[in-house]
Motif scaffolding. Structure first.
Motif, mmCIF file in Angstrom:
data_model
loop_
_atom_site.group_PDB
_atom_site.id
_atom_site.type_symbol
_atom_site.label_atom_id
_atom_site.label_comp_id
_atom_site.label_asym_id
_atom_site.label_seq_id
_atom_site.Cartn_x
_atom_site.Cartn_y
_atom_site.Cartn_z
ATOM 1 N N PHE A 91 -6.940 -4.183 -2.207
ATOM 2 C CA PHE A 91 -6.797 -2.732 -2.288
ATOM 3 C C PHE A 91 -5.360 -2.285 -2.036
ATOM 4 N N ILE A 148 -3.436 -3.282 -5.722
ATOM 5 C CA ILE A 148 -3.728 -2.556 -6.963
ATOM 6 C C ILE A 148 -3.154 -1.138 -6.912
ATOM 7 N N PRO A 149 -2.797 -0.574 -8.079
ATOM 8 C CA PRO A 149 -2.253 0.778 -8.099
ATOM 9 C C PRO A 149 -3.325 1.799 -7.724
ATOM 10 N N TRP A 150 -3.419 2.106 -6.432
ATOM 11 C CA TRP A 150 -4.559 2.878 -5.941
ATOM 12 C C TRP A 150 -4.549 4.323 -6.417
ATOM 13 N N LEU A 151 -3.365 4.860 -6.667
ATOM 14 C CA LEU A 151 -3.338 6.248 -7.152
ATOM 15 C C LEU A 151 -3.958 6.331 -8.548
ATOM 16 N N ILE A 152 -3.675 5.315 -9.369
ATOM 17 C CA ILE A 152 -4.276 5.278 -10.707
ATOM 18 C C ILE A 152 -5.784 5.055 -10.588
ATOM 19 N N LEU A 153 -6.167 4.200 -9.628
ATOM 20 C CA LEU A 153 -7.598 3.986 -9.396
ATOM 21 C C LEU A 153 -8.265 5.309 -9.004
#
Lengths: 308, 321
Positions: free
Chosen positions: A146, A149-154
């Motif tokens: 977590f 990974i690009p969390w804002l895109i998620l």
């Protein structure tokens, strides 16, 4: 003499009260340190002001004034008498919108933080306590995943699938931003676990659960709290980003939603600066106040950082 | 030992990507409405048309065999078809890659340069006027939503002053050679500045605090005792040791920068992957969203792998951990 005095008083109180007495002492000591941190005090002042504003909003603004159908002002007007920050395209006072917007912005910021930090704290504590075992390796892998990974895109993808509502945004922000607290809390739990009193508790037959909740959690709690304050700032910024992309809940006015409505109504091309500037400044002030409080708390709790 | 370290990092990157693939698959299938249902949300379809779509997507087959097909298709480069353009997702994204690479590349380079310089200068003279003002300036910028910052820059520098165009990649004129480069640079300036200001601020804070950590170490005192000038102590001993942690944090934030680029491109109608994402959100174009998430994850994982491996070579201590 003094040592015997304390020994006598210690004997007269129950262990439970003694624990709370010590915690209260520690809290007082931290507060004294915090009070001398100018940055922290300024931040706290602003933070309390906005919290008070959010709580008092229903007293300051009547619902008709922010209802598009019943708003009294002239549409898209620059500041004039009675409308110190001008009006939006429905003739609503921008000042009223900003006051009302504080409620949703703070609600999302704080609630999403509660979700993120409780998730992060649970995973971090368990992972740290079982450090080196399979449980730790597994949880740590999930945390690292977590983190990477690009969390804002998620978050963008998740909220566009799930649809726009305040609660969905809260869950989305919570689910995508727990990894940072988890990593921090795991590191803390790992170091607390190695202390002798934890070993002593285990020898005395404490269960894992009791050790975690009675001995490790209270020690890690201040760090969790400082981290939570910083997470609120991030959550408010994330809510703004999601709202600006049109993923916000248009029925619940937050500062981000005001900016988005101004943007899509062409406030920029028409030069309606009074509509876009105030909500942004409000976001900057609130985020800055939480960030300053968080850093100040960090300094109080971490002697190595003091004096910076 | 080095090889083993690199191999372990490679393995972790592969596992991360495999997780992303699984996540991407189940996210879009288990969530309310399957792809056909989601399609129906964006376009009016009759029951039979939905059933047809189901058959096309293979949704009438068991989940595991769907997953297998999905893996096969993804690995052969088929990410589905965009609802919006009717073209394959990979092609749709492909045409938009360059502006984003340019924006994120220029913006991040400027942010790193600005952030590190200011952080070093401020941290080395802790408490000076420069340090205080740059720290508070950075904290304020860090607290500013990028989208709103972009709008403000746009209103001021493109609207009021008219120094820069209000958006787009170029002005669409048939410029060639240098004129074209200047045209593109003019359009790039404001969005790249937004990105550089927003992220440069957090790099400054990080660099400053890691320099402060190094400053009081014994080897700095030793370097001074050797009679080195202050500049040499800073350049040769303090900065190289402080820059490593900042480096990791900068790379870790890369995914966040990509997310920020989505908003910035939207504000400046900059025709990259970010603007495509915004259009895809608007049109419920889920295959494109799925593709954007997958491709940005691949980019971020590769960036992290690169950072980990370089870090391993730059700092030999890392292997022991």
């Amino acid at each position: 003499m003094t040592t015997t005095d304390t020994a006598v008083t210690t004997l007269t109180v129950s262990p439970r009260r003694l624990v709370w007495q010590r915690r209260l002492d520690a809290l007082t000591r931290s507060w004294v340190l915090y009070r001398h941190n100018r940055q922290g005090i300024v931040g706290l002042g602003f933070m309390l002001f906005f919290i008070a504003l959010a709580l008092a909003a229903p007293l300051l603004v009547s619902p008709e004034d922010i209802e598009p159908a019943t708003a009294q002002g002239q549409p898209n007007h620059s500041p004039y008498a009675g409308y110190p920050l001008g009006t939006d395209n429905f003739g609503r006072s921008v000042l009223d919108l900003v006051i009302v917007g504080s409620r949703i912005s703070l609600l999302v910021g704080v609630t999403a933080t509660v979700v993120a930090v409780s998730l992060g704290a649970t995973i971090g504590l368990v992972s740290g306590y079982y450090g080196g075992t399979k449980i730790d390796v597994g949880l740590n892998a999930i945390t690292n995943w977590f983190l990477v990974i690009p969390w804002l895109i998620l978050a963008i993808v998740l909220s566009s699938i799930l649809g726009a509502s305040v609660w969905i945004i809260i869950v989305v922000i919570g689910v995508t931003s727990w990894a940072q607290p988890a990593r921090l809390i795991r590191a803390q739990a790992l170091s607390v676990r190695a202390r002798p009193y934890v070993e002593r508790a285990r020898v005395l037959g404490c269960s894992d659960r009791a050790i975690l909740s009675r001995h490790i959690l209270p020690n890690v709690a201040p760090v969790i709290f400082a981290n939570a304050i910083l997470t609120v700032a991030v959550a408010i910024l994330t809510e703004t980003t999601l709202s600006i992309l049109g993923l916000g809940d248009a029925t619940a006015i937050s500062w981000g939603v005001i900016i988005e409505q101004a943007f899509s109504a062409g406030a920029m091309t028409n030069g309606y600066w009074w509509w876009m500037v105030p909500p942004g400044i409000a976001i900057v002030c609130v985020t800055l106040s939480f960030t300053m409080c968080g850093y100040a708390l960090d300094e109080v709790l971490n002697p190595k950082l003091r004096g910076r | 030992m080095r090889l083993r370290y690199v191999a372990r990092k490679l393995g972790w990157a592969a596992v991360t990507l495999l997780f992303v693939l699984c996540f991407n698959f189940f996210l879009f299938r288990i969530m309310p409405g399957d792809p056909a249902g989601l399609l129906a949300r964006s376009q009016r379809l009759t029951e039979t048309e939905i059933a047809e779509q189901r058959a096309i997507f293979g949704l009438d087959k068991p989940l595991l065999s769907q997953f297998w097909t999905y893996l096969q298709e993804t690995f052969s480069g088929n990410l589905g078809t965009s609802y919006l353009t009717g073209l394959p997702v990979l092609e749709t994204i492909g045409t938009r890659v360059w502006p984003t690479v340019l924006l994120v590349g220029v913006g991040t380079t400027a942010a790193v340069w600005l952030g590190l310089r200011m952080g070093i200068k401020g941290g080395w003279r802790r408490g000076s006027t420069f340090d205080r003002s740059s720290l508070y300036g950075s904290l304020t910028l860090y607290s500013t939503p990028e989208g709103w910052l972009g709008m403000m820059l746009l209103i001021i520098f493109a609207g009021s002053f008219g120094w820069f165009p209000v958006g787009g990649y170029d002005s669409g004129e048939d410029y060639t050679g240098l004129a074209h480069v200047i045209d593109v640079a003019k359009h790039l300036f404001l969005p790249a500045a937004t990105l550089a200001l927003g992220y440069g601020a957090s790099y400054m804070i990080v660099m400053r605090s890691s320099l402060l950590e190094v400053k009081d170490e014994d080897f700095i005192a030793t370097a001074r005792a050797k009679g080195l000038t202050e500049t040499m102590v800073r350049r040769r001993h303090a900065v190289p040791n402080a820059i490593l942690p900042s480096f990791t944090l900068i790379v870790l934030s890369f995914g966040f920068v990509l997310g920020g680029a989505i908003v910035i491109e939207t504000i400046f109608s900059y025709p990259g992957i970010g603007l495509l994402t915004y259009q895809a959100i608007d049109a419920f174009d889920y295959p494109v969203l799925q593709g954007v998430f997958l491709i940005s994850s691949v980019a971020v994982v590769i960036a992290n792998l690169f950072a980990d491996v370089t870090y391993g070579f730059l700092d030999p201590r890392i292997e022991e951990v």
